[in-house]
Design a protein around this motif. Structure first.
Motif, short mmCIF file in Angstrom:
data_model
loop_
_atom_site.label_atom_id
_atom_site.label_comp_id
_atom_site.label_asym_id
_atom_site.label_seq_id
_atom_site.Cartn_x
_atom_site.Cartn_y
_atom_site.Cartn_z
N ARG A 43 0.83 -1.21 0.00
CA ARG A 43 0.00 0.00 0.00
C ARG A 43 0.87 1.26 0.00
N ALA A 46 2.33 1.73 -3.39
CA ALA A 46 1.30 2.22 -4.31
C ALA A 46 1.03 3.70 -4.10
N ARG A 47 0.96 4.14 -2.84
CA ARG A 47 0.74 5.56 -2.56
C ARG A 47 1.88 6.40 -3.11
N ILE A 51 -0.71 5.24 -7.24
CA ILE A 51 -1.57 4.19 -7.77
C ILE A 51 -2.75 4.04 -6.83
N ASP A 52 -3.96 4.20 -7.37
CA ASP A 52 -5.16 4.03 -6.55
C ASP A 52 -6.01 2.90 -7.13
N GLU A 53 -7.12 2.62 -6.46
CA GLU A 53 -7.99 1.51 -6.88
C GLU A 53 -8.48 1.69 -8.31
N GLN A 54 -8.80 2.92 -8.67
CA GLN A 54 -9.31 3.16 -10.03
C GLN A 54 -8.24 2.90 -11.08
N SER A 55 -7.01 3.31 -10.81
CA SER A 55 -5.95 3.07 -11.79
C SER A 55 -5.68 1.57 -11.94
N ILE A 56 -5.82 0.82 -10.86
CA ILE A 56 -5.67 -0.64 -10.93
C ILE A 56 -6.80 -1.24 -11.75
N ALA A 57 -8.03 -0.81 -11.48
CA ALA A 57 -9.18 -1.32 -12.23
C ALA A 57 -9.04 -0.99 -13.72
N ASP A 58 -8.59 0.22 -14.02
CA ASP A 58 -8.40 0.62 -15.42
C ASP A 58 -7.34 -0.25 -16.10
#
Length: 70
Positions: A43, A46-47, A51-58
């Motif tokens: 985490r 990633a910070r 990198i956030d949840e949306q960038s991972i999902a994308d």
């Protein structure tokens, strides 16, 4: 397998049920603690990289379906 591991496995084979249960519980606790430490490190990394949840999902969506045309 190292001799030390073989000795430990031999000792485990000779534990009574209560001690084996206790050993299993302690190993699970250690594993959980290690997982939490690794997750926190991931985490933090990633910070630092924004990198956030949306960038991972994308990124997952791009890998599955190709880059979006938006």
């Amino acid at each position: 397998m190292s001799q030390q591991v073989e000795v430990i496995l031999h000792q485990i084979e000779h534990l009574n049920e209560a001690d084996r249960t206790l050993l299993d519980e302690r190993l699970q606790e250690l594993s959980e603690r290690d997982w939490k430490q690794e997750a926190e490190l991931a985490r933090a990394t990633a910070r630092e990289r924004a990198i956030d949840e949306q960038s991972i999902a994308d990124a997952v969506e791009d890998l599955r379906y190709g880059p979006s045309t938006n």
